[in-house]
Every structure is written in C-alpha cells, then in structure tokens.
Design an enzyme around this catalytic site. Sequence first.
Site, PDB file in Angstrom:
ATOM      1  N   GLU A 104       0.831  -1.205   0.000  1.00  0.00           N
ATOM      2  CA  GLU A 104       0.000   0.000   0.000  1.00  0.00           C
ATOM      3  C   GLU A 104       0.864   1.253   0.000  1.00  0.00           C
ATOM      4  O   GLU A 104       0.603   2.202  -0.740  1.00  0.00           O
ATOM      5  CB  GLU A 104      -0.895   0.011   1.236  1.00  0.00           C
TER       6      GLU A 104
ATOM      7  N   ASP B 254     -10.268 -11.630   5.158  1.00  0.00           N
ATOM      8  CA  ASP B 254     -10.684 -12.957   5.615  1.00  0.00           C
ATOM      9  C   ASP B 254     -11.794 -12.761   6.637  1.00  0.00           C
ATOM     10  O   ASP B 254     -12.154 -11.635   6.961  1.00  0.00           O
ATOM     11  CB  ASP B 254      -9.497 -13.717   6.234  1.00  0.00           C
TER      12      ASP B 254
END
Length: 253
Positions: free
Chosen positions: A13, A217
């Site tokens: 990122e 997740d």
Amino acid sequence: MAVIGIMSAMHEELAAVLARMPDEQRVTVAGRDFWVGHWQGHAVVAVLSRIGKVAAATTATVLLERFQVDTLVFTGVAGGMGLGVRVGDVVVANGFVQHDMDASPLFPRHEVPLYGRARFETDVNLSAQLAEAGQQVLAKAAQHLGAGTLADFQLDSPRVHQGLVISGDRFVATSTESQALRLALPDALAVEMEGAAVAQVCHDYAVPFAAVRTISDRADDAAHTDFNRFIREVASRYSLAILSQWLTNRRSD
C-alpha cells in the site's frame, strides 16, 4: 497548507501511494521512514504504521508532533466480524475499541483507564468522505481490479460498511476466538491490530482521524490462504483507488 497524514499497514500500500507522490522526500524519525511530498495538490506525509498498537501509536504520535499533520487516515486490511461483512468488502470505521483492554475490576472491561470510555470515535465528516469514495470505487471494482481478479477471489458485488472496528495485539485466525469476540463486542464489523491505538492518540491531540479496512478474511479457520496475493491484487489497489478518489473529491469541493 493543511497536511494529510497517511498511515498504511502494508508495504504494498505504501509503495502504491509513493508512486503517486512525484516529489517525496524521506525523513527518518524513531526508526521509521516518513515520506513527505504532495499528491494531487495536497501536502501529504505517508508512513508504514508497523504492526500492533504500541508501534502504530508511536508512528501516529510522530506524525502529529513532528510533521504537524491536520488530518490522519489509516488504510489496511482486517478480518470480517459482522454479519454480511465479506471478503473483498470495505469497512470504514466510525469508532474503535481495544478488544484486549481489561483493567477489571478497577475499570469496566474494554474501558481505557482514566478516559472514562472504551470507544474512540472517528471524525464524522472525514469518515463520511472516505465512505463515499469507497462506494465510488467499489461501484467500478472490475475497472480497478480486473474481471479476472474478481472471479479468482469470488468477489461478488463488494460493499462498503460503516461501523465499529476492534483492535488487539493478536492475530485473530480461529473460529473459536472470533466467536468469543462477537459475543463480547456484538457490534464489531471487523478486527485488526492498530486502529484503536491511533484513534486514542488522535483523540488526545484533537486531530481528525478515519480508517479504511479491506476485509481479507473472516478471522476464522477458513482465513484466506493466499494472503499476499490478496494484498497485492485487491487490498492495495482498493486503498490506492479510495485514497485517490477521496483526494479528488476534496479538491473539487
């Protein structure tokens, strides 16, 4: 000129953000590399948060003290907790709680001693702006990720959620632990390891703070097996696109 602090949880990122900052200069403080420059006409300081609450709090404090940022935004990934919060969705926090804070019986469970509160709110306007940018990006998810990536990760109509995010100094990756957290904090939409600490620091300094987390997740035994690929092909692209859209929207306001 106002200075925007961007804390990224993942190297991918941060690298994506730096690629958009044509004039970034590195300043090292407290063993951390802070990148000072501009993005879309805004003064920006970007930095890797590091992992865990203490590390993230140190990073946030340096941003506020040394670089005098006026606004702080955190991006990263999280485990989904809330009903309907799926892998590939985005959660914009409206508040944070430390799920592992427990000074009972001296103080109620989750309450931060001497603050009289467990929950630290994010800035309402800033969070709304990021949620709007997220919705704009996710409406064109195939454009940002590619149809193949959407199919590979089974990302069907990703959504933006707003609500409580919880933080703690442990990686939640079992169904037993995630269920215990749901029982203790039923309003939680996602769980991660840094945001509540940064929210507390920003509260102390009265600096607007908001956080955007991509769900990687479900914080259970079926946690995503190809985490690194998800970060590279989904989460980092989401983060870059949402931040870019947010800055574009701010410039046009």
